[in-house]
Design an enzyme around this catalytic site. Sequence first.
Site, PDB file in Angstrom:
ATOM      1  N   CYS A   8       0.655  -1.023  -0.029  1.00 49.27           N
ATOM      2  CA  CYS A   8      -0.130   0.124   0.485  1.00 49.27           C
ATOM      3  C   CYS A   8       1.089   1.369   0.117  1.00 49.27           C
ATOM      4  CB  CYS A   8      -1.003   0.022   1.304  1.00 49.27           C
ATOM      5  SG  CYS A   8      -1.782   0.756   1.368  1.00 49.27           S
ATOM      6  N   CYS A  35      -2.706  15.177   3.683  1.00 43.22           N
ATOM      7  CA  CYS A  35      -3.976  14.948   2.718  1.00 43.22           C
ATOM      8  C   CYS A  35      -5.208  15.732   2.815  1.00 43.22           C
ATOM      9  CB  CYS A  35      -4.635  13.665   3.183  1.00 43.22           C
ATOM     10  SG  CYS A  35      -6.276  13.161   1.363  1.00 43.22           S
TER      11      CYS A  35
END
Length: 378
Positions: free
Chosen positions: A117, A124
């Site tokens: 991942c 973000c």
Amino acid sequence: MKFTPSKPALTGETLGSLTARLEERGEPGFRARQILDWLYKKRARSWDDMTNLPLALRAWLDATFRLMPAELVLNKQSGDATDKLLLEMEDRSLIETVIIRAPQEGVGIDHSRKTICISTQVGCAMACGFCASGLAGLKRDLSAGEIVAQLLHVCHREDGHTPRAREEIASFDNIVVMGMGEPLANYDALIRALTIVNADWGLGFGARRITVSTSGIVPKILKLADEPLGFRLAISLHGATDEVRTQIMPVNRAYPLDKLIPAIKAFSARHGRMVTLEYILIRDVNDSLDQARRLRAIARDLHAHVNLIPYNTVDGLAWVRPSITRQNVFADVLRDAGLSVTLRREKGHDIAAACGQLRLKTEQDRGDGGASPPPEGG
Ligand code: SAH
């Protein structure tokens, strides 16, 4: 917010861009492939490892590029299930790369599915209410080289099985772009990185085994549908009505379900492959029977696979995961309708596996503020 590295990363170069740089310098065309072979096929870790290159060329490469734009600062292992790599960039930004081993039913851990991942941003901007990555807002985008380097660090880790990067990567079943950040908000770097990951002169990893996960930036989903490489798509849905989804995902104001769903349809029509809907189960927020029924209708309409993820506790956030019984009731509404559903039992709870938490803890420990606040309306 914009970060300019002292030198570009070799891991961000394509065969074309590297060939052009070398030709400017009067080097023969075959050198670019030789250099990329050292990086991706043979796992060179220094310029001096590249023994078939003339010394002068090695010196020029050293002056022109960084071989790796990130350093491994921590490798946390949680039993057999999860490994987390914490990487530090040149500007001291931290990102996470996670290896997940999910045992297949009835099969030993050696035959489990292995997934990597990767992250695409530091922090973000999407400000989803349940996610650790967005808590302090976006610090900056990662470059293509920083995205690719995460995979090389996976290959270089001590318990790797083969000395060759490509073979090591080939031992994984999937790469998912589900780490820190919103990949479609860093679109160009994402596509450049995945092109390098996929290319025969790069890591040679099949596009069909690469999943891009998004909170639902509709115009970029449509753009992704038009990319020549057919990546898989996962959508972080997390709410089956606008009312519920907006409450936990501010992006739903700009791209509500009546815009998102047609975009997902367009993507699957273009690629003829099942899209995955990710749905975190949060107690009393989105785990009602009514939400389950509405999710069932959406998944049917989209012929989508549903991945249910019991909420993973994040320090500082008050959400709670529903009881196992409630999780099962929710899942059964979908299963009874014949839908393809997985109910994930969270891996790596003990090493702060939920997205962005290891970075958050490390930054808190070293007293960094660093990140900028979430944007207006976020
Ligand atoms: N921005 C992209 C990719 C990063 S988030 C996206 O939204 O898809 C990827 C996934 O991380 C989310 O779908 C969610 O499944 C998971 N996630 C984030 N916070 C979580 C939490 N607290 N518990 C469980 N899963 C979480």
